[in-house]
Each structure stands twice: as C-alpha cells, then as structure tokens.
Scaffold this active site. Structure first.
Site, PDB file in Angstrom:
ATOM      1  N   VAL A 137       0.894  -1.232  -0.075  1.00  0.00           N
ATOM      2  CA  VAL A 137      -0.024  -0.122  -0.128  1.00  0.00           C
ATOM      3  C   VAL A 137       1.044   1.122  -0.002  1.00  0.00           C
ATOM      4  CG1 VAL A 137      -1.732   1.321   1.163  1.00  0.00           C
ATOM      5  CG2 VAL A 137      -2.050  -1.242   1.087  1.00  0.00           C
ATOM      6  N   ALA A 138       1.944   1.070   0.755  1.00  0.00           N
ATOM      7  CA  ALA A 138       2.977   2.528   0.944  1.00  0.00           C
ATOM      8  C   ALA A 138       3.303   2.674  -0.708  1.00  0.00           C
ATOM      9  CB  ALA A 138       4.036   2.168   2.048  1.00  0.00           C
ATOM     10  N   GLU A 166      -1.869   5.425  -5.033  1.00  0.00           N
ATOM     11  CA  GLU A 166      -3.581   5.284  -5.431  1.00  0.00           C
ATOM     12  C   GLU A 166      -3.935   6.448  -6.091  1.00  0.00           C
ATOM     13  OE1 GLU A 166      -2.636   2.390  -2.028  1.00  0.00           O
ATOM     14  OE2 GLU A 166      -2.094   4.677  -2.463  1.00  0.00           O
ATOM     15  N   ASP A 210      -2.275  25.282 -42.398  1.00  0.00           N
ATOM     16  CA  ASP A 210      -2.739  25.567 -43.439  1.00  0.00           C
ATOM     17  C   ASP A 210      -2.544  27.056 -43.744  1.00  0.00           C
ATOM     18  OD1 ASP A 210      -4.202  25.727 -46.098  1.00  0.00           O
ATOM     19  OD2 ASP A 210      -5.927  25.012 -45.135  1.00  0.00           O
ATOM     20  N   ASP A 224      -8.888  21.844 -42.616  1.00  0.00           N
ATOM     21  CA  ASP A 224     -10.487  21.962 -42.602  1.00  0.00           C
ATOM     22  C   ASP A 224     -10.991  21.437 -43.416  1.00  0.00           C
ATOM     23  OD1 ASP A 224      -9.401  23.209 -44.730  1.00  0.00           O
ATOM     24  OD2 ASP A 224      -9.793  25.335 -44.274  1.00  0.00           O
ATOM     25  N   GLU A 261       6.806   6.675   4.268  1.00  0.00           N
ATOM     26  CA  GLU A 261       5.548   5.568   4.466  1.00  0.00           C
ATOM     27  C   GLU A 261       6.180   4.240   4.693  1.00  0.00           C
ATOM     28  OE1 GLU A 261       2.966   5.851   1.469  1.00  0.00           O
ATOM     29  OE2 GLU A 261       1.843   7.573   2.287  1.00  0.00           O
ATOM     30  N   THR A 268      -5.258  12.954   2.569  1.00  0.00           N
ATOM     31  CA  THR A 268      -4.314  14.269   2.876  1.00  0.00           C
ATOM     32  C   THR A 268      -3.826  14.739   1.617  1.00  0.00           C
ATOM     33  OG1 THR A 268      -2.514  13.193   3.595  1.00  0.00           O
ATOM     34  CG2 THR A 268      -4.527  13.566   5.133  1.00  0.00           C
TER      35      THR A 268
END
Length: 907
Positions: free
Chosen positions: A285-286, A290, A332, A620, A689, A719
């Site tokens: 997870v660290a 995510e 163009d 165009d 982390e 956070t």
C-alpha cells in the site's frame, strides 16, 4: 452468359469516351435497369463503408486491462480489505471514468467516416432504359450515364461525355475557386484531380450542365480513397500514456515484489505470520500511488477546460500533454495564418499607383471603386441582411467603395441592374449591365485583351497602346510577386439593347478603368505566435492547396522560413521518393508545400513522425482528414472546417487562429510540467511511508510498527489528493516557451525526478518522521522489545502520521517549481494549493482529535509539545529542496558558461 465487366479499379477514366464506353460495356444512352441491378450486386452500393466492424463491448472491456486500471483495481481491493468501502468505491469510479474516455477516443475514426458519408447526395438523375430518371445515389453503378446541372452534388466519379460545368472541388483539394470541367478537351498528363474532363464524388456543380459516364463508385472513388486513408492504422498512445503505463507496471512490480520478498524476512526476523502479512500489505500500500491516475486525469481535464476558454476544444485528455511535446507544426494558410478576409491595399489608375488610405481624394480612384462595387452580388452586413454575405473578393470591393466615400448600396444596385453575366470560371470574369453601362471585373489576362481604350490621368478615354499594355502587365506582375491578388476593372457605354444581347456581344471594345490589388492579410497575432514557436524550438511548415508564390509571401510576412522561401509543389512532391523527402525535411529549413494532395499531406506527416517529431497538423477540408487522423495532434478549424475534419481531428480551433495552436502548445507544456510536479509530490511520500515498515521488520518486532495500513490509506487518498490536484493548476515557470521541446522518449518519471523525490524530499521527510516517532517513545520511557501501553503506541503512530502530513506541506511548496526558486512564482500565488493544504490540515486534525475517527484510524490526540516538534517540518523539507535546486541551477549556469569556450576550442 453474362458479360465480363472491367473492375472499377482497372478503368482508365481519362481515355476517350468511345473507348471508355467499350471498357465499361455501356453506351451514351446508359444502362438497362436489369443490367444496372446486376452490377449493383457485383460492385455493391455506392456508399462509404468501414474497413472493419468493431464490436464496442470488446473495445470497452479492453480499457479495463490497461496497467493503470489494473493497478487501481488492486488499490480498490486493498481499500476494501482495509475496511474503507467509500475509498474503494471512489477508486472504482475513477477506473470507469478513464475507461469511458479511452472508449470514446477509439470511436473517433468511425465517426469521421460517417461524416464523410454526409457528402454523398441522396439521389441522382440517370439514363436508364433510354430515359432520364431519378434513382437513389447508392444505386449508381459503373457505366451509368448521369446528368449534372447547377446546384447538384455529384454522386460518383465520372468522365464528362458532353457539356461543361464549373465544379467546387474544395472538399478534395482545398481550393475555394471553382474549376471548369468540360467534355471536349484533350488529355493532358498531370494529377487526377486536375483533369479537365473528370468530376468526382462529393463535389458540387456551381454552374453549367453536362452528362457523364460513371467510372467509380463507393470506396473506389476519390472520396472513398480518403475514407480508407482515414481508417488506416490506429490512434497511438500519447507520450504521457506510454510513460505512465510503463511507470505503473514498474511501480506495481516493485510494490508486489517488495511485499512478497519481505514476508519471509519478517517471519525470520521473529514476527508471527499475522504480523508479517500485515507488514507486507502495508509495504504494498505504501508503494502504490493510489491517487496518481485520478490526479493525472483531473489535471488534464483542467488543461482541457483552460484550452477551451482560449479557443481550442480538445477531444482527448492525453492530447493536452502531447501538445506540450510538439516539435513541428504543419499549418494551412487561408483562415489559419490569414484572416480569410480579402482586403484591398492598392489601386492602379492611369499609370499611377495609389494606396487605399489616400486614394479617396482622387476622382478616378473613386470611379474605379464604384465600378468594381457595382459589378458584385455580395452585400455587407446591414445592407438588407443582418450578417452580410457573398464572395470575400466582392465584399472587399464593397468595403473599398465605402472607405473611399462612395458606398454602393446592395438594394439600389440590384434594382437598377438589367442584366447579370455571372462569373465564368473559364473566362475568369463577371459583367453587369445597368442601363447603358456595362461593368466588367476579372483576371487581368481575361479583361485586358477585350480593352481597346483606357481612362487616362485627365479622365479622357485614350487608346490602349502596346506600351500602356506593357505597363499594365508590369504592374500586375509586381503585385503578384508580393502575394497580392489583382483584378482588372473595365466598362463599356453603349445602347442597353446591345449590352443585353449576350455576353459575347457585350464584352468587347471595353475601356480599362484600372487595377485593384488585394490580399488576405495575416492575422495580427500570427507573427508573434510564429516567433514564440521558434523560441520554443518548434519548426513551422505551410501545407496548402493555394498557389505557391502567394503562400510563400504570406509565410515570409509572418516569419516562417527565416527569410528563405523554399516552395515545393504537389507535383514535385509526387516525384520525390521517401529518401528525398526525408532529406528535404531533415535539413531544418521551413518549407511551403503548395498545391498539396491528401496523399502528399499524409506523406509529409508520416515522414516527420518517422524522424521522431511530434507533429501538429492543421486542416479544414475533407481532403485533410487522413493527415489529421494520423498526426500526433490533428487540429481542425471550427469556423471554416468541415464536419469530416472536425471528427478526424484531436483538437478544434473555435477561432481558426494559428496563435491559438501556440497557446495550446504552451498550455500542454505547463500541464506536462505540472504532472511532473504532482508525481514528485506523491512519490516523495513513499520513503517516509516505507521506512517505518523496514524499521519494524529489521528490528524483528523489537520496534513496534510506526504506521498502520489505514493511516497510509488516509494519507494516499485523503490528505495528499487536494494539494496534488492544486499542483496540477500551477502557473507556468519562467522561460517555459524558451526551452526546446522535450524528447518524446523523455519520461515523466526519470532519474532526476526520482533523485529529488526519494533522495532529497523522501530522505529528509523519513528522517524527520522517524525522529518524531522515536521522540514520543523516548518521552514515554520505552526501550526496545518492551511492551507499550495502547495509548502511548497510538500517540506514537499518530505522531508518524502527522509528521508525514507536515512533511507533505513542505513538499507541496517545494514541488511548485522544477528549476526556478519558489520566490520567482510567488509563495502564495497558488490559492488552490493553499486551500488544499488547509483541507489537509483540517482532515488530519479530524482524524487525530475526533473520537469516531480515532477509533477507525487508531489515532490519539497530540499535545502542544508534539505540535511544536512538528511545526518546523514543512520549512525543513522545503529548505532542503530549495538548496538542492539552487545547486542544480548553479551547475547549469556553469555548464552554459563553459559551452562557448569548448566550441571555440574545437573551431
């Protein structure tokens, strides 16, 4: 036994009609209904088809197997396993949102082909069983004889067998002036679209009447070929998409490998299986960011909104980032570099040239302006119609008369007119009769031979001698060399009956009144935009269907070509092989490609891309669709562009302005820089982390786990999200458009970013966070291996959690610039970031101090001493990074100073 019919692809449509009828097994009286029905079965309906049917459920399902989607699914499962269903649902919503964006992007090519089909008419007049009947356009077959009259949209490619028509070919070649097509013409070698005996599906007849034999239908037509080119290949991922995909696979592999590898390490270190599994999940997870994909998605969406406000509608999120890496713009001319608004600049009267600004004081100039404006059918805004309308050239003549103080009212002009001889593309002139006055305007080579006199400087009609004719021709050539379009204006005074007796009788013995020179001027902002593109290291090529010298002059006026005029015509491009084209494009010179074809434009695009360029291509018309589809960034015109071009393009300019492309490039660079900023911000927190889990594992459990899995999720999806989004809205750093385009191979996540994220910000944050954790344990009298009271342990992990948040604040300010100092962009200039930090602090306080959240996240209230300990964390983190960036800037300055001496040494 059925007759053998030559396949459409094998028919030489330029051979004489008698041979063509023999090859097609047809006659000037057309086909019998039974034979037409049989050929319809053989050749299929006359309509555009997709090369391959796509099954949309499979397309949609494929979006969920992309690496980012897989990684987010892992994060959602972890969030659900961590008893955070709300976070899991939010991540799933992001997966669905991104899948929807990608799915819509892949279906753009199919919509482009559907838009091409709109150019094919619903019905046609055909000779069947010897009679002229109306049949559905989709039922036409090779060998049919069709009738074409003014106002018809042509249903198939055909060869004229009698009559003459003027055809608007702008959908195929981009030229606004009609082209004359006639049956009785000699075969002249050259491009197919310039063959004077052929007409093409999807074009319109503007004048005349003719019959033609159908040679090709459906996908074998010229417009069908363009549809096939539009479907060739597939949309490639943008540089950002490729880099993020690669980075996320690496991150996922590292996270899973680290979690699995440290599981036995934790057990061998004395942890129980439950604790080891908890440790491994926390490590995964660290390491998994995510919030990375939703933050990138929302940052790109913000870039899309900003571009829309400035006149550029982007249909694919990742295109914003691709714009930032653009190295070549192929533009163009008409309406993009220019205003698409003709403007008279000079008058030539009686051997003297006048600037329009001072021509109003000359009587002869005013007479010339009135005569030219009288020979028009257009109307200015407010002259009987609210918006005005008509040919741009005629509108310019009406504005000229108004500017010289002799305005011509459209209503009075039309009511007084007795005869109108409409513009004839073959003769290139138009005439009107008002009472006993005939007024003529047109190309000088068309009008001058009909003149026998001219208006001299005394206002008398004098003989048009050879010397005067040479003088007029010299004036015309001089204007043409400067990119001006020249019209000759003449008149004849005679009996009304004679002037109304027919064009041939009326248009003779004319008196030349003078010349009118006009230009479609460059847009005011274009020269500055071209200069900005050059400063940014972007090369600009002009690819147009217009006349070469005119396009070269406009290019020179706006700064394209650096004073050198290199013009390559469509015929010259066709004669080049790929090696010659690569050499031409590789010498660094900006080029004007004139009279370009769809294949030529596509060849230029693919040649540039093969050399490693990121190409932005404007267009165009229908003929531009293949190149728009295959360029890295296809840019269509919103005002003058066709639906086909807009569907095939990635970006649509609502103002048709080249300057908007350069603004979009700047916005793309800013978005790319901002993506790096919040990637830096997110990655910097991986170290603080991960370090607590390493301490826990390497100590064999003697040091308690400094951070829980739920607290990590609160950081990664709580956070850090709003500050990361605010970094995605950061203003551009100084010098953004003064540096060369980055290499497409340069990753968003590179060694320099990782050094700064993990080696500077990450290490400083990890040291501070770890110090805070052990400081709380030390104050509680803890010793390694001792059992901690639950309240002390909760306060220690809360200190780690709050320490990471405090370091996030410092990282957010540090990440605002990549090169420059924070002072150069303003400490408090990003109000969204200040709001995000405020939310971050409020959210953290709620997690720490609200009892319901304390129970969920295993936190405890921090006292004044702990808060004072945390207070300097943001300043220390930002200060360390500021010193690192100052050191890097000094190194860069030293390298720059040394570069000239190295060059001089080698020279």
């Amino acid at each position: 036994m059925a007759q053998t019919i030559t396949a459409p692809a094998e028919v030489d449509e330029r051979q004489p009609p008698t041979e063509l009828f023999r090859h097609l097994r047809s006659t000037p009286g057309g086909l019998r209904s039974r034979e037409a029905a049989r050929r319809l079965t053989v050749y299929g309906p006359n309509e555009l088809s997709r090369r391959q049917a796509r099954i949309w459920p499979r397309q949609l399902l494929a979006q969920f197997t992309q690496p980012l989607a897989v990684l987010l699914m892992v994060a959602a499962v972890l969030a659900w396993a961590g008893h955070s269903p709300a976070l899991a649902v939010a991540v799933v919503a992001v997966i669905l949102l991104n899948a929807g964006f990608a799915f819509v992007q892949e279906r753009q090519a199919e919509r482009a082909v559907e838009a091409l089909a709109a150019f094919l008419p619903l019905s046609a007049r055909v000779m069947r069983d010897g009679e002229l009947v109306e049949v559905p356009g989709r039922d036409l077959v090779p060998g049919d004889v069709i009738e074409i009259t003014e106002g018809d949209r042509i249903c198939a490619d055909a060869r004229l067998i009698d009559g003459s028509v003027a055809v608007d070919l702008s959908t195929l070649n981009g030229e606004s002036l009609p082209a004359v097509r006639t049956a009785d013409t000699e075969h002249v070698p050259g491009p197919l679209l310039e063959a004077r005996e052929l007409v093409f599906s999807g074009t319109s007849c503007t004048a005349g009447q003719a019959r033609a034999v159908v040679t090709h239908t459906g996908m074998h037509t010229e417009i069908g070929r363009i549809a096939a080119l539009s479907q060739r290949g597939h949309t490639e991922a943008s540089p950002l998409e490729r880099q993020v995909r690669r980075a996320t696979w690496i991150i996922a592999a590292v996270a899973v490998t680290a979690g699995v590898a440290f599981l036995p390490i934790g057990v061998l270190a004395g942890l129980g299986w439950a604790a080891a599994i908890t440790f491994s999940i926390g490590l995964i997870v660290a390491n998994v960011p995510e919030g990375l994909l939703p933050t990138i998605t929302l940052a790109l969406a913000a870039g899309v909104r900003a571009l829309a406000r400035s006149g550029a509608v982007v249909k694919r999120l990742s295109a914003v980032e691709t714009l930032g890496s653009t190295t070549v713009i192929c533009t163009d001319k008409t309406g993009t570099l220019t205003e698409n608004r003709m403007h008279v600049t000079h008058l030539w009267v009686a051997g003297r040239e006048w600037a329009v600004a001072v021509a109003g004081r000359d009587r002869l100039c005013r007479e010339l302006a009135v005569a030219a404006a009288t020979c028009t059918t257009a109307r200015l805004p407010g002259d009987g119609v609210s918006a005005g309308g008509g040919d741009p050239t005629e509108l310019a003549l009406l504005r000229l008369a108004a500017a010289l103080g002799v305005p011509v009212s459209g209503s009075s002009r039309d009511s007084a007119r007795t005869v109108l001889y409409a513009f004839d593309p073959r003769s290139k002139r138009m005439s009107t009769v008002t009472g006993g006055h005939l007024h003529v305007k047109g190309a000088s080579e068309s009008v001058l031979p009909l003149c026998t006199r001219f208006l001299d400087d005394s206002g008398r009609f004098s003989a048009l001698t050879d010397s005067i004719r040479d003088e007029v021709a010299a004036a015309v050539d001089g204007y043409a060399r400067t990119g001006l379009r020249v019209l000759a204006v003449a008149q004849r005074i005679a009996e009304p009956d004679l002037l109304a007796a027919g064009r041939e009788a009326a248009e003779k013995d004319l008196t030349l009144l003078g010349l009118v020179a006009m230009v479609d001027p460059p847009r005011e902002a274009v020269p500055a935009a071209v200069a900005a593109a050059h400063r940014a290291g972007i090369r600009v090529h002009v690819i147009t269907g217009d006349y070469g010298p005119t396009a070269a002059e406009i290019a020179a006026q706006v700064g394209i070509g650096d004073g050198r005029r290199r013009v390559v015509t469509g015929a010259e491009l066709e004669q080049m092989d790929d090696a010659d084209l690569d050499h031409l494009l590789g010498d660094g010179q900006e080029i004007v490609f004139a009279r370009s074809s769809p294949e030529g434009k596509l060849r230029i695009c693919e040649a540039l891309r093969s050399q490693g360029h990121i190409v932005a291509m404007t267009g165009d018309g229908v003929n531009d669709a293949p190149a728009l589809r295959h360029a890295d960034i296809g840019v269509a015109m919103g005002r003058s562009g066709t639906d086909v071009a807009r569907e095939a393009a990635t970006m649509v300019l609502t103002d048709d302005n080249f300057a908007t492309i350069v603004r979009a490039v700047e916005a793309g660079r800013r978005v790319y820089d901002n993506v790096r900023k919040f990637v830096l911000y997110i990655f910097a927190h991986a170290v603080p982390e991960v370090v607590p889990f390493l301490i826990f594992a390497l100590s064999g459990g003697a040091v308690p786990l400094p951070l829980t899995v739920l607290q990590i999720l609160a950081i990664d999806l709580g956070t850090e999200t709003l500050p990361a989004l605010a970094l995605g809205r950061e203003r551009a750093e100084p010098g953004l458009m003064s540096r060369p385009p980055r290499s497409p191979k340069a990753g968003v996540i590179d060694g320099r970013l990782l050094l700064r994220a993990w080696g500077v910000l990450g290490v400083v944050s990890a040291v501070l966070v770890t110090a805070g954790f052990f400081w709380v344990l030390w104050r509680a009298g803890w010793e390694p291996g001792a059992t901690l009271p639950g309240e002390v342990y909760a306060q220690a992990t809360t200190m780690t959690f709050a320490g990471i948040v405090a370091c996030q604040v410092g990282t957010a300010f540090a990440a605002r610039t990549d090169h420059a100092s924070l002072r150069s962009v303003g400490v408090f200039s990003n109000r969204l970031l200040l709001g995000g930090i405020a939310f971050e602090l409020v959210f953290t306080a709620a997690v720490i101090y609200l009892p319901p959240l304390q129970a969920v996240f295993d936190t405890a209230a921090l006292g004044g001493a702990e808060l004072l300990f945390l207070a300097p964390f943001p300043l220390l983190v930002w200060g360390a990074d500021e010193i690192f960036r100052a050191w890097r800037r000094r190194r860069g300055a030293d390298a720059t100073k040394e570069a000239p001496s190295c060059e001089s040494a080698t020279s």
